[in-house]
Write a protein that holds these residues in place. Structure first.
Motif, PDB file in Angstrom:
ATOM      1  N   GLN A 210     -13.739   3.901  -6.953  1.00 35.05           N
ATOM      2  CA  GLN A 210     -13.831   2.572  -6.369  1.00 35.05           C
ATOM      3  C   GLN A 210     -12.459   2.105  -5.882  1.00 35.05           C
ATOM      4  OE1 GLN A 210     -16.999   0.853  -6.299  1.00 35.05           O
ATOM      5  NE2 GLN A 210     -15.872  -0.281  -4.743  1.00 35.05           N
ATOM      6  N   GLN A 211     -11.431   2.359  -6.677  1.00 33.24           N
ATOM      7  CA  GLN A 211     -10.080   1.973  -6.276  1.00 33.24           C
ATOM      8  C   GLN A 211      -9.635   2.768  -5.054  1.00 33.24           C
ATOM      9  OE1 GLN A 211      -7.967   2.662  -9.915  1.00 33.24           O
ATOM     10  NE2 GLN A 211      -8.653   0.743 -10.866  1.00 33.24           N
ATOM     11  N   GLU A 212      -9.968   4.054  -5.008  1.00 31.35           N
ATOM     12  CA  GLU A 212      -9.633   4.870  -3.845  1.00 31.35           C
ATOM     13  C   GLU A 212     -10.334   4.336  -2.592  1.00 31.35           C
ATOM     14  OE1 GLU A 212     -10.804   8.772  -4.954  1.00 31.35           O
ATOM     15  OE2 GLU A 212      -9.037   9.149  -6.215  1.00 31.35           O
ATOM     16  N   TYR A 213     -11.592   3.922  -2.756  1.00 26.01           N
ATOM     17  CA  TYR A 213     -12.331   3.350  -1.630  1.00 26.01           C
ATOM     18  C   TYR A 213     -11.639   2.092  -1.109  1.00 26.01           C
ATOM     19  CZ  TYR A 213     -15.824   0.437   0.684  1.00 26.01           C
ATOM     20  OH  TYR A 213     -16.459  -0.391   1.567  1.00 26.01           O
TER      21      TYR A 213
ATOM     22  N   ARG B 201      -8.492   3.008   0.833  1.00 24.90           N
ATOM     23  CA  ARG B 201      -8.846   3.624   2.108  1.00 24.90           C
ATOM     24  C   ARG B 201      -9.357   2.576   3.101  1.00 24.90           C
ATOM     25  NH1 ARG B 201     -11.859   7.041   0.123  1.00 24.90           N
ATOM     26  NH2 ARG B 201     -13.915   6.129   0.533  1.00 24.90           N
ATOM     27  N   THR B 202     -10.189   1.666   2.626  1.00 23.47           N
ATOM     28  CA  THR B 202     -10.737   0.627   3.495  1.00 23.47           C
ATOM     29  C   THR B 202      -9.639  -0.294   4.007  1.00 23.47           C
ATOM     30  OG1 THR B 202     -12.826   0.673   2.273  1.00 23.47           O
ATOM     31  CG2 THR B 202     -12.400  -1.271   3.627  1.00 23.47           C
ATOM     32  N   ILE B 203      -8.709  -0.627   3.144  1.00 24.56           N
ATOM     33  CA  ILE B 203      -7.606  -1.490   3.552  1.00 24.56           C
ATOM     34  C   ILE B 203      -6.815  -0.858   4.694  1.00 24.56           C
ATOM     35  CG2 ILE B 203      -5.332  -2.309   2.774  1.00 24.56           C
ATOM     36  CD1 ILE B 203      -6.654  -3.021   0.115  1.00 24.56           C
ATOM     37  N   GLU B 204      -6.606   0.437   4.591  1.00 21.53           N
ATOM     38  CA  GLU B 204      -5.859   1.133   5.641  1.00 21.53           C
ATOM     39  C   GLU B 204      -6.683   1.239   6.923  1.00 21.53           C
ATOM     40  OE1 GLU B 204      -3.564   5.413   6.386  1.00 21.53           O
ATOM     41  OE2 GLU B 204      -4.460   4.933   4.428  1.00 21.53           O
ATOM     42  N   GLU B 205      -7.947   1.584   6.802  1.00 20.11           N
ATOM     43  CA  GLU B 205      -8.783   1.777   7.981  1.00 20.11           C
ATOM     44  C   GLU B 205      -9.048   0.476   8.728  1.00 20.11           C
ATOM     45  OE1 GLU B 205     -12.254   3.561   6.359  1.00 20.11           O
ATOM     46  OE2 GLU B 205     -11.385   5.589   6.244  1.00 20.11           O
ATOM     47  N   ARG B 206      -9.147  -0.628   8.004  1.00 18.97           N
ATOM     48  CA  ARG B 206      -9.494  -1.907   8.638  1.00 18.97           C
ATOM     49  C   ARG B 206      -8.279  -2.799   8.868  1.00 18.97           C
ATOM     50  NH1 ARG B 206     -15.137  -4.265   6.493  1.00 18.97           N
ATOM     51  NH2 ARG B 206     -14.573  -5.681   8.194  1.00 18.97           N
ATOM     52  N   ASP B 207      -7.108  -2.248   8.655  1.00 18.26           N
ATOM     53  CA  ASP B 207      -5.864  -2.983   8.897  1.00 18.26           C
ATOM     54  C   ASP B 207      -5.828  -4.305   8.117  1.00 18.26           C
ATOM     55  OD1 ASP B 207      -3.331  -3.430   9.961  1.00 18.26           O
ATOM     56  OD2 ASP B 207      -4.127  -4.514  11.700  1.00 18.26           O
ATOM     57  N   ILE B 208      -6.137  -4.203   6.824  1.00 20.44           N
ATOM     58  CA  ILE B 208      -6.063  -5.369   5.948  1.00 20.44           C
ATOM     59  C   ILE B 208      -4.601  -5.592   5.564  1.00 20.44           C
ATOM     60  CG2 ILE B 208      -6.814  -6.381   3.766  1.00 20.44           C
ATOM     61  CD1 ILE B 208      -9.079  -5.999   5.769  1.00 20.44           C
ATOM     62  N   ARG B 209      -4.064  -6.742   5.902  1.00 23.27           N
ATOM     63  CA  ARG B 209      -2.656  -7.029   5.629  1.00 23.27           C
ATOM     64  C   ARG B 209      -2.451  -7.889   4.388  1.00 23.27           C
ATOM     65  NH1 ARG B 209       0.315  -6.421  10.423  1.00 23.27           N
ATOM     66  NH2 ARG B 209      -0.647  -4.707  11.606  1.00 23.27           N
TER      67      ARG B 209
ATOM     68  N   ALA C 215       0.615  -7.803  -1.021  1.00 26.54           N
ATOM     69  CA  ALA C 215       0.648  -6.871   0.101  1.00 26.54           C
ATOM     70  C   ALA C 215      -0.094  -5.603  -0.281  1.00 26.54           C
ATOM     71  CB  ALA C 215       2.098  -6.555   0.468  1.00 26.54           C
ATOM     72  N   PRO C 216      -0.733  -4.946   0.681  1.00 26.79           N
ATOM     73  CA  PRO C 216      -1.468  -3.705   0.375  1.00 26.79           C
ATOM     74  C   PRO C 216      -0.617  -2.653  -0.330  1.00 26.79           C
ATOM     75  CG  PRO C 216      -2.040  -4.475   2.562  1.00 26.79           C
ATOM     76  CD  PRO C 216      -0.931  -5.370   2.089  1.00 26.79           C
ATOM     77  N   ALA C 217       0.667  -2.639  -0.029  1.00 25.50           N
ATOM     78  CA  ALA C 217       1.541  -1.644  -0.642  1.00 25.50           C
ATOM     79  C   ALA C 217       1.656  -1.826  -2.150  1.00 25.50           C
ATOM     80  CB  ALA C 217       2.930  -1.698   0.000  1.00 25.50           C
ATOM     81  N   GLU C 218       1.369  -3.019  -2.637  1.00 22.11           N
ATOM     82  CA  GLU C 218       1.492  -3.309  -4.075  1.00 22.11           C
ATOM     83  C   GLU C 218       0.193  -3.060  -4.830  1.00 22.11           C
ATOM     84  OE1 GLU C 218       4.459  -4.106  -5.298  1.00 22.11           O
ATOM     85  OE2 GLU C 218       5.225  -3.946  -3.236  1.00 22.11           O
ATOM     86  N   LEU C 219      -0.866  -2.738  -4.103  1.00 25.93           N
ATOM     87  CA  LEU C 219      -2.184  -2.730  -4.730  1.00 25.93           C
ATOM     88  C   LEU C 219      -2.385  -1.555  -5.686  1.00 25.93           C
ATOM     89  CD1 LEU C 219      -4.505  -4.623  -4.674  1.00 25.93           C
ATOM     90  CD2 LEU C 219      -5.563  -3.291  -2.864  1.00 25.93           C
ATOM     91  N   GLU C 220      -1.834  -0.406  -5.353  1.00 21.65           N
ATOM     92  CA  GLU C 220      -1.996   0.743  -6.236  1.00 21.65           C
ATOM     93  C   GLU C 220      -1.387   0.468  -7.602  1.00 21.65           C
ATOM     94  OE1 GLU C 220      -1.275   5.593  -6.227  1.00 21.65           O
ATOM     95  OE2 GLU C 220      -0.948   4.406  -4.393  1.00 21.65           O
ATOM     96  N   GLN C 221      -0.224  -0.168  -7.611  1.00 25.05           N
ATOM     97  CA  GLN C 221       0.397  -0.534  -8.883  1.00 25.05           C
ATOM     98  C   GLN C 221      -0.412  -1.631  -9.583  1.00 25.05           C
ATOM     99  OE1 GLN C 221       4.476  -1.733  -8.614  1.00 25.05           O
ATOM    100  NE2 GLN C 221       4.603  -2.378 -10.748  1.00 25.05           N
ATOM    101  N   ALA C 222      -0.994  -2.555  -8.795  1.00 26.86           N
ATOM    102  CA  ALA C 222      -1.808  -3.619  -9.388  1.00 26.86           C
ATOM    103  C   ALA C 222      -3.011  -3.043 -10.113  1.00 26.86           C
ATOM    104  CB  ALA C 222      -2.255  -4.600  -8.310  1.00 26.86           C
ATOM    105  N   PHE C 223      -3.632  -2.009  -9.526  1.00 27.59           N
ATOM    106  CA  PHE C 223      -4.746  -1.356 -10.195  1.00 27.59           C
ATOM    107  C   PHE C 223      -4.302  -0.704 -11.502  1.00 27.59           C
ATOM    108  CE2 PHE C 223      -7.028  -0.773  -5.925  1.00 27.59           C
ATOM    109  CZ  PHE C 223      -7.924  -1.792  -6.196  1.00 27.59           C
ATOM    110  N   ALA C 224      -3.140  -0.077 -11.480  1.00 27.82           N
ATOM    111  CA  ALA C 224      -2.682   0.687 -12.638  1.00 27.82           C
ATOM    112  C   ALA C 224      -2.098  -0.193 -13.732  1.00 27.82           C
ATOM    113  CB  ALA C 224      -1.635   1.712 -12.192  1.00 27.82           C
ATOM    114  N   GLU C 225      -1.302  -1.199 -13.344  1.00 29.37           N
ATOM    115  CA  GLU C 225      -0.556  -1.965 -14.336  1.00 29.37           C
ATOM    116  C   GLU C 225      -0.817  -3.460 -14.289  1.00 29.37           C
ATOM    117  OE1 GLU C 225       3.535  -1.073 -13.757  1.00 29.37           O
ATOM    118  OE2 GLU C 225       3.253   1.113 -13.867  1.00 29.37           O
ATOM    119  N   GLY C 226      -1.458  -3.928 -13.205  1.00 29.64           N
ATOM    120  CA  GLY C 226      -1.635  -5.357 -13.046  1.00 29.64           C
ATOM    121  C   GLY C 226      -0.388  -6.008 -12.475  1.00 29.64           C
TER     122      GLY C 226
END
Length: 445
Positions: free
Chosen positions: A4-7, A10-18, A37-48
């Motif tokens: 779900q997190q990978e989805y 991927r969606t953020i990148e494909e749909r240009d979510i800023r 920012a989208p760049a921070e989201l992977e860390q948000a999923f992992a650590e909040g």
């Protein structure tokens, strides 16, 4: 990282979510938001993401302010009213302590605990709310008071009516966000509308209610109107309720359904109803948490002020709808006391806890109220064993503070803060000199 997190990434990148808005709810049911920012989201999923919990109503004390907001990827959706380029999305979040444990002050966590308790008995809790609200003309002038956008009534079809356009736009936006709507129509008061969300599990539905309130306000502003979920904004007109249909399922089987039982309501359904009735007064401070809520409850207009049930009685607190007789999946009960401004996470948690207590301890359902309860005298109601809901927020607080069920369900942190906050609200209200008092007493006395 799960699928779900990978989805989401991927969606953020494909749909240009800023921009990604992380939503959560404070103890009183107000929606909070922080954009990342989208760049921070992977860390948000992992650590909040850390934030100052002491700045949020009821979350924590100043000397233990550090808290973590962690997005729930399953709630990801694009926000349609923010436009497409660049896009904006949102996710609901769980609140955690620095050590990763669930925050005891998180409303979503309170409901999740109640659902986990039901799951231990094999039950899943489903809800279906009918959410009422008013639309008023903008800009709002405090000296004039709220002016409804129309003078229509229940189910009225108004040619070129603003309500039609509003409801169509609001429902379209909700459906774009993955929230299904069953019905919408004009309600009984001038400018009053209702949108009914399709049945879902209680946690998803609480998230949907928070989203729906936001969508309704956003669409109203786009249409030059002000949307309000205030329980009783207009004297002499109906209040805004959130009649909520509930049921328990065991797997794919509706535990409330028994084809040979009276009204097809099973023993589990009857005991659940008995639990809701027995503990109704204790949970009212949460399901009807504002000073203004009691002007709806005790203001007539089919608002349930008395603790009783019936199958075709809209003056009753709990009703057994007979729309879908013979359809097992549709058997449910309707709880009519909730208002549209409640915290849905806490309210659903308490309704579930009260109902489960009835199931687990074998509560007996009292006799059905077949009369219009409002039309009975106090003596007649007492003779029938019909109690009444609290008549004010002050009385509701007094009943709640001695309730073991509410304290256990909410947890010490939420329970204590909620009582402190509501005592202060009652104190502030009691200290006011109202226009009613000035009009009646200033010249005479």
């Amino acid at each position: 990282m799960d699928r779900q997190q990978e989805y989401v990434l991927r969606t953020i990148e494909e749909r240009d979510i800023r921009f990604v808005r992380l939503w959560f709810t404070d103890v009183l049911g107000a929606l909070k938001s922080v954009a990342v920012a989208p760049a921070e989201l992977e860390q948000a999923f992992a650590e909040g993401i850390g934030f100052d919990g002491s700045a949020i109503a009821g979350f924590t004390r100043v000397y233990e302010a550090d808290m973590i907001v962690q997005p729930d990827a399953s709630t990801f959706t694009v926000i349609p009213w923010r436009g497409d380029n660049p896009g904006t999305a949102r996710m609901f979040c769980d609140i955690r302590m620095p050590d990763g444990t669930p925050a005891p002050s998180d409303s979503r966590n309170v409901l999740r605990r109640a659902l986990d308790s039901a799951a231990e008995d094999g039950f899943t809790f489903y809800t279906h709310p009918e959410i009422e609200f008013y639309l008023f003309k903008e800009p709002y002038d405090a000296k004039v008071g709220p002016i409804p956008i129309d003078q229509a009534g229940y189910f009225d079809h108004v040619a070129r009516g603003d309500g039609h356009d509003f409801r169509r736009a609001a429902i379209t936006m909700l459906e774009k966000m993955g929230i299904s709507v069953e019905y919408s129509h004009h309600e009984g008061g001038p400018g009053q509308n209702e949108i009914d969300l399709r049945y879902a599990d209680a946690l998803s539905m609480a998230d949907n209610i928070m989203t729906m309130r936001t969508v309704v306000r956003e669409v109203a502003l786009q249409h030059g109107a002000l949307a309000s979920f205030m329980p009783k904004p207009l004297a002499g007109q109906p209040g805004s309720a959130m009649h909520t249909h509930v049921s328990l399922f065991e797997g794919d089987r509706n535990a409330f359904y028994e084809p040979t039982a009276n009204y097809e309501l099973s023993q589990t359904g009857r005991r659940f109803t008995a639990g809701v009735l027995r503990h109704a007064r204790e949970i009212t401070a949460v399901t009807n948490q504002w000073v203004n809520s009691y002007k709806r409850i005790w203001g007539g207009g089919e608002a349930p002020a008395h603790v009783c049930w019936g199958h075709n009685n809209r003056s009753a607190l709990v009703r057994v709808p007979m729309y879908s007789f013979g359809k097992g999946h549709s058997r449910r009960i309707e709880i009519r006391s909730l208002d549209s401004a409640c915290n849905p996470y806490l309210s659903f948690a308490l309704i579930l806890a009260a109902g489960l207590k009835g199931v687990r301890e074998g509560y007996e359902l009292p006799p059905e109220a077949e009369d219009d309860v409002w039309a009975l005298t106090d003596g007649e109601r007492r003779a029938m064993g019909i109690d009444e809901l609290p008549q004010s927020l002050s009385e509701a607080i007094q009943v709640m503070e001695s309730s073991e069920l509410v304290a256990e369900t909410l947890g010490e942190t939420v329970f204590d803060f909620f009582l402190r906050n509501k005592r202060q609200e009652w104190y502030d209200y009691r200290a006011q000199v109202t226009p009613f008092e000035l009009d009646r007493y200033l010249v005479r006395l």
